[in-house]
Design an enzyme around this catalytic site. Structure first.
Site, PDB file in Angstrom:
ATOM      1  N   CYS A 115       3.640   1.818   5.257  1.00  0.00           N
ATOM      2  CA  CYS A 115       2.205   2.695   5.306  1.00  0.00           C
ATOM      3  C   CYS A 115       2.342   3.449   6.450  1.00  0.00           C
ATOM      4  O   CYS A 115       3.014   3.570   7.381  1.00  0.00           O
ATOM      5  CB  CYS A 115       1.022   1.859   5.811  1.00  0.00           C
ATOM      6  SG  CYS A 115       0.941   0.361   4.243  1.00  0.00           S
ATOM      7  N   ARG A 145      -5.304   6.231   6.158  1.00  0.00           N
ATOM      8  CA  ARG A 145      -4.005   5.829   5.860  1.00  0.00           C
ATOM      9  C   ARG A 145      -3.467   6.083   4.302  1.00  0.00           C
ATOM     10  O   ARG A 145      -4.144   6.457   3.579  1.00  0.00           O
ATOM     11  CB  ARG A 145      -4.168   4.310   6.039  1.00  0.00           C
ATOM     12  CG  ARG A 145      -4.703   3.370   5.146  1.00  0.00           C
ATOM     13  CD  ARG A 145      -3.977   2.847   4.133  1.00  0.00           C
ATOM     14  NE  ARG A 145      -3.102   1.786   4.591  1.00  0.00           N
ATOM     15  CZ  ARG A 145      -3.145   0.833   4.905  1.00  0.00           C
ATOM     16  NH1 ARG A 145      -4.565   0.422   4.826  1.00  0.00           N
ATOM     17  NH2 ARG A 145      -2.463  -0.277   5.236  1.00  0.00           N
ATOM     18  N   ASN A 162       1.767  -3.028   7.406  1.00  0.00           N
ATOM     19  CA  ASN A 162       2.737  -3.919   7.449  1.00  0.00           C
ATOM     20  C   ASN A 162       3.558  -4.011   8.781  1.00  0.00           C
ATOM     21  O   ASN A 162       3.761  -3.179   9.164  1.00  0.00           O
ATOM     22  CB  ASN A 162       3.780  -3.893   6.188  1.00  0.00           C
ATOM     23  CG  ASN A 162       4.107  -5.207   5.441  1.00  0.00           C
ATOM     24  OD1 ASN A 162       3.264  -5.811   5.389  1.00  0.00           O
ATOM     25  ND2 ASN A 162       5.258  -5.200   4.834  1.00  0.00           N
TER      26      ASN A 162
END
Ligand SMILES: C[C@H](CCC(=O)NCC(=O)O)[C@H]1CC[C@H]2[C@@H]3[C@H](O)C[C@@H]4C[C@H](O)CC[C@]4(C)[C@H]3CC[C@]12C
Length: 325
Positions: free
Chosen positions: A2, A16, A79
């Protein structure tokens, strides 16, 4: 993987890319001020700042992936596999599970300075939402409408809060290593280079854009961090909301993952499921999905914020093509 960014252009825009191989059924969710936020180890927040963001609603609980509150504080979980570590409950600490962390901060803090204060006694604990929805290994970007940003990482050595002067977060390695790595790319430039290789020799400038010849372009998190820093920090500031939102999505889409390029298991590919961004000053939440290049918007103040009920907006997914003849 991400990528999360804070884009400054008059107002501040925060959001994002969510890159993954499966969709969780997330939607745009507004949590109004009087929705009772229960925590496993902390007192219920009966009254708090309203929040808008991308979440999976499970048992009437909004599991936020990212979002912002009505005061213009934004937060996104990305993550951080293999590095994130969450601890057992410790008496006397503020014990918060990672799945509660976004509501915990956005419910109570107006800006990054207040968030830093709230984090002083924090212990991120290893409590799952449920057996089906276990903890994910995340780290977080928190940013406000004054342009301040921090990164929160909980590793075996404890909780770390770093100032983030570049307004970008991707995934591994730890944030300080990402910042160190940037030094290797200091000479990357939008301008064509001056020949310092052999100053006394003529070299052909065979192409425009040679200043970014050494810019990494891989799907990996270190490449995306460098590429996004270059893109974001050279992005123009627009004169209108439309121009700024357009620039913002170009910045995020510069590091989007197209289907077929990032194989995470045999014949299974991660891709950019959605890209979102909120104007932290106005509370307008914008998003695109992989299937739909159209920018969609949900304005948080068009929802009754003095309520106890979640407001849910399913994602628009169909591609709309503007036929001209
Ligand atoms: C996996 C993604 C992060 C994207 C990413 O980096 N993935 C690719 C990779 O492996 O590198 C994270 C971001 C937010 C996370 C979700 C949110 O934290 C909310 C929720 C929290 C629960 O504990 C687990 C499910 C659930 C719904 C999480 C599933 C995993 C998500 C969707």
């Amino acid at each position: 993987m991400c990528t999360s960014i804070l884009y400054t252009a008059g107002d501040h825009y925060f959001g994002r890319n969510l890159d993954l191989e499966v969709s969780f059924g997330q939607e745009v969710v507004v949590t109004p001020r009087d929705y009772p936020f229960d925590f496993r180890q902390m007192p219920t927040l009966d009254h708090h700042y309203a929040i808008i963001g991308m979440a999976l609603v499970k048992d009437n609980y909004p599991l936020y992936f990212d979002g912002a509150n009505e005061e213009g504080l934004g937060m996104a979980g990305l993550n951080f596999a293999g590095l994130a570590h969450f601890f057992p409950v410790v008496d006397g600490k503020d014990n918060v599970s990672p799945f509660e962390f976004i509501p915990y901060v956005l419910g109570q803090c107006k800006n990054v300075a207040e968030a830093k204060q709230l984090l002083v006694n924090l212990n991120l604990v290893n409590i799952n939402f449920s057996d089906q929805l276990q903890l994910s290994p995340l780290h977080w970007l928190i940013a406000d409408r004054q342009g301040a940003a921090i990164v929160v990482e909980s590793t075996p050595s404890g909780l770390h809060v770093y100032d983030n002067p570049v307004g970008v977060l991707t995934n591994n390695p730890e944030f300080p290593s990402q910042m160190t790595n940037l030094a290797n790319y200091q000479s990357v430039s939008p301008a064509n280079p001056v020949n310092t290789l052999m100053p006394k020799k003529e070299l052909m400038t065979y192409s425009r854009g040679l200043g970014s010849h050494m810019l990494p372009g891989g799907m990996d998190s270190e490449s995306r961090f460098v590429k996004e820093c270059f893109t974001l920090h050279n992005a123009p500031e627009g004169d209108s909301e439309l121009e700024n939102v357009t620039n913002y999505f170009h910045c995020l889409h510069a590091v989007e993952q197209q289907k077929g390029l990032d194989e995470v298991a045999p014949a299974t590919f991660e891709y950019t499921i959605y890209s979102d961004g909120i104007n932290l000053a106005t509370g307008t939440f914008y998003y695109t999905t992989y299937e739909d290049n159209q920018i969609n918007a949900v304005q948080m103040h068009n929802v009754n914020l003095n309520s106890r009920e979640l407001a849910q907006f399913p994602l628009v997914k169909g591609q709309s093509i503007h036929a001209q003849n």
